[in-house]
Design an enzyme around this catalytic site. Sequence first.
Site, mmCIF file in Angstrom:
data_model
loop_
_atom_site.group_PDB
_atom_site.id
_atom_site.type_symbol
_atom_site.label_atom_id
_atom_site.label_comp_id
_atom_site.label_asym_id
_atom_site.label_seq_id
_atom_site.Cartn_x
_atom_site.Cartn_y
_atom_site.Cartn_z
ATOM 1 N N ARG A 126 27.043 -3.497 75.814
ATOM 2 C CA ARG A 126 25.822 -3.326 76.626
ATOM 3 C C ARG A 126 25.785 -2.010 77.382
ATOM 4 O O ARG A 126 24.831 -1.760 78.095
ATOM 5 C CB ARG A 126 25.644 -4.532 77.549
ATOM 6 C CG ARG A 126 25.550 -5.789 76.736
ATOM 7 C CD ARG A 126 25.120 -7.037 77.408
ATOM 8 N NE ARG A 126 25.094 -8.050 76.372
ATOM 9 C CZ ARG A 126 26.182 -8.721 75.953
ATOM 10 N NH1 ARG A 126 27.346 -8.541 76.541
ATOM 11 N NH2 ARG A 126 26.103 -9.559 74.964
ATOM 12 N N GLY B 33 33.799 -16.892 75.581
ATOM 13 C CA GLY B 33 33.589 -18.294 75.974
ATOM 14 C C GLY B 33 33.555 -19.267 74.818
ATOM 15 O O GLY B 33 33.646 -20.473 75.020
ATOM 16 N N TRP C 294 29.916 -11.337 80.764
ATOM 17 C CA TRP C 294 29.356 -10.402 79.780
ATOM 18 C C TRP C 294 28.026 -9.777 80.164
ATOM 19 O O TRP C 294 27.372 -9.147 79.336
ATOM 20 C CB TRP C 294 29.345 -10.993 78.368
ATOM 21 C CG TRP C 294 28.906 -12.399 78.166
ATOM 22 C CD1 TRP C 294 29.657 -13.524 78.390
ATOM 23 C CD2 TRP C 294 27.649 -12.855 77.660
ATOM 24 N NE1 TRP C 294 28.940 -14.644 78.058
ATOM 25 C CE2 TRP C 294 27.705 -14.269 77.598
ATOM 26 C CE3 TRP C 294 26.486 -12.217 77.238
ATOM 27 C CZ2 TRP C 294 26.643 -15.042 77.147
ATOM 28 C CZ3 TRP C 294 25.429 -12.993 76.781
ATOM 29 C CH2 TRP C 294 25.514 -14.388 76.742
ATOM 30 N N ASN D 80 29.626 -19.838 80.148
ATOM 31 C CA ASN D 80 29.787 -21.274 79.913
ATOM 32 C C ASN D 80 31.241 -21.736 79.927
ATOM 33 O O ASN D 80 32.140 -20.959 79.612
ATOM 34 C CB ASN D 80 29.183 -21.656 78.557
ATOM 35 C CG ASN D 80 29.908 -20.998 77.404
ATOM 36 O OD1 ASN D 80 29.666 -19.848 77.094
ATOM 37 N ND2 ASN D 80 30.821 -21.718 76.762
ATOM 38 N N ASP E 179 25.734 -24.953 76.726
ATOM 39 C CA ASP E 179 25.962 -23.505 76.548
ATOM 40 C C ASP E 179 25.015 -22.667 77.408
ATOM 41 O O ASP E 179 24.561 -21.611 76.992
ATOM 42 C CB ASP E 179 25.820 -23.126 75.066
ATOM 43 C CG ASP E 179 26.441 -21.768 74.739
ATOM 44 O OD1 ASP E 179 27.177 -21.235 75.594
ATOM 45 O OD2 ASP E 179 26.171 -21.243 73.651
#
Lengths: 283, 547
Positions: free
Chosen positions: B131, B192, B241, B259, B302
């Site tokens: 990102r 995760g 993230w 999550n 999730d």
Amino acid sequence: MIKRLFVLAPGVALCALVVATAAPLRAQQHSYTPAEIEEGRKLYDANCGRCHNETGDGVTGVELFKQFRRATSDEDVAKIIREGIPGTSMPSHAFLTSTQALNVVAFLRSMVGVTPAARSSATTTGGPGRGAAAIAGGDAARGKTLFEGKGGCTGCHRVRGNGGQTGPDLSAIGQVRPARGFDPGSPNLPQIERAILDPSADIAPSYRVFQVVTRTGTTTRGTLLNQDTFSIQMLDSTQNLRSFMKADLREFGFVPSPMPSYEGKLTSQELADLLVYLLSLRG
Amino acid sequence: MTRRVLLLVVIAAATLHAQQPVTSDRILRADQEPQNWLTYSGSYKSQRYSPLDQIAPANVKNLELQWVFQVRMLGLNDKFEATPLVVDGIMYTVSPPNDVVALDAVTGRVFWRYNHNVVPAARVCCGRVNRGVAILGDRVFMGTIDGHVVALNAKTGEVVWNIALGRPEAGYAVTVAPLVVKDKLILGPAGGEYGIRGFIVALDPKDGHEIWRFNTVPTPGEPGSETWSGDAWRRGGAPIWTTGSYDPELNLTYWGVGNPGPDWNGDGRPGDNLYSDSVVALDPDTGKLKWHYQFTPHDEFDYDSTQVPVFADIQWQGRMRKVLLWANRNGMWYVIDRTTGEFLQGKPFTKVNWLNGFDAKGRPNKILHPTPEGTLVFPNNQGATNWYSPSYSPRTGFFYIPTWADTWSIYRKTPGADSVKYTEGQLFTGGFPVMALPALVPGATNDRLPQDGYGAIQAFDPKTGERKWEFKMNDVTDSGVLSTASDLVFAGGREGYFVALDAKTGTLLWKSMLGGQVASGPMSYSVNGKQYVAVSAGNNLFVFALR
């Protein structure tokens, strides 16, 4: 909630069950046991589903339940599963044994002909469909006569080359397939019965009829191929590829299935005969 | 003549500034240099709001493409998610897997490129993504999908240091753009879906050594550990993230946590599973927890809370409050006092059926769970929104949310604590839920039924909770939102359109088909007095300006 699901889930129709079988995988090269397929299903859910999705088509351009792009033999597919594809997002799964990878292939092979719609709607309990009771006393020969005669089915559907082409080919509508997840597996009796009695409940995407009406009043019907916020792409009923800007349209959307409902038009015996005949069609 | 002189002065100022290293003080005062974009969300407030106003509703129709930067061909699930940084005419961005590039922000020409050699052991659940970078001094910092953090020389792209944050074999991957706070680099690992144990760390930008660590899954004995049972904490997930925010007055940094693991079967982890699906407010000097709020206790759907914490200072019931605005993957948007963590409001921004309200402290009353026969849940597994940056405009006072509207999933599970086995490096999730939409990338075509959901940019007024407008898109959107001081909103979607909307009304003012899904947050900068808007779509970065 169940009712809501029934409405929302892109469910099963007579059409849906057949469409996927039109593009089959290469002939299966191994025989697999139900236990192997089930083991493969678990491994798929744990390791593959995040990308490839429940439907096998989660990765653009890859349709695992239809055909493999890079492999022909089951061993080739298993090798790709274990080693990945360099330069792509397909990682290696070296932690799987060769046997486990082959079980995943077994599962993929078992999914041929099972549409996304079939899996995601299989929890549906509402609507028409009486299961085994519907075929009690049915006779395939009488069903065939009905299918080709009074029922008028061959006007749109074909079986082994005989019949019309506007509806799905039903040559393999009774194809055997294993249960999986929401999918109760074969026979597809409740879904077939529902498709006869309530054809518009769920229609395979390629057999849905889409209609646009321009601001000047011209109506066009056909198959919706693609759409976005501003435009629509379709194959019209004269087999021309057409693109429309929504700003130029007065209305657009899906219209009900052209297939008539047989609810109340067939006796219980006739329906049982027809269902038994359809279930006998295995391609 | 006068105009020409003015132009020369502007150029001279830009040139002078070009040699100045980025300090945390500059990032703190990002509003004072609107020509630059110094951190992932534009400023520590994470509003993704640009004070630039040259491109305005009256002239936005004159936007035209200035340049395109094409990256290495992406894999099928890879996405170009980075938000570029721009510092005094130089753009820094990252494309999959971990290629950093320094570009001339006016021409798109490359100054240098660094290609990180990703080890084969790297595991990413959902495509290779990154990102963006952080910048401090003369260094650019990037996390890698094989669990490393790399510092590069901003002038040459040469590696200054390279440290391992977590083992890639166990699923530790770094996809977040780090946040510079004072003299520290703050970030955490994704993973995760692989049974990692999440954390947030502060690294020393000088050499990468760890200064503090906050465990997003507490060690037994630490506060919050009572919300786990047995050994579940060892593989409890709670990854990081998306980039956090920083309030210098309160000296708190805010981070959204992902999550718990396994995603879709909570039988092996009874309890609330703190700090999964929470926002945590940490002291950036020590990493100590000041407060937390958990959006989805004991998550089984999730619903990562990996969203950007957006600041707003607003009148709330008669008094000024410093709040966080938070549109969550679980379909609710929240107003939270960022001084105390007090829950002020939670409202659905699309169809939501997994809860039927909150208690006085803001704990949701969760009424749905995965079942063997399947449970229909709104919103779907990918969420009503996700990591896509929302925006807040202090001018309109509206909170802009990229939305997956009215989507659903069916969750089923095999009950039992032992039904999901942990094996290092394998997905540790439970059964993948059924949904009508492709989870990660759009298909080649879209012929879905209307009832399978749609995409939208929605504007809400946090003061009243009222929805002010909705811009509907046929397909869903993985795009962030940029708002500007000229009352424009920029966003995109999976269809590949990049659009400019009127920030007050949502009216479409301009659009361009970019031919690939927009899966990043748009940003804006200026060089020599000319404003640019940049967004990545498909395999490319597109930069627009007025003709």
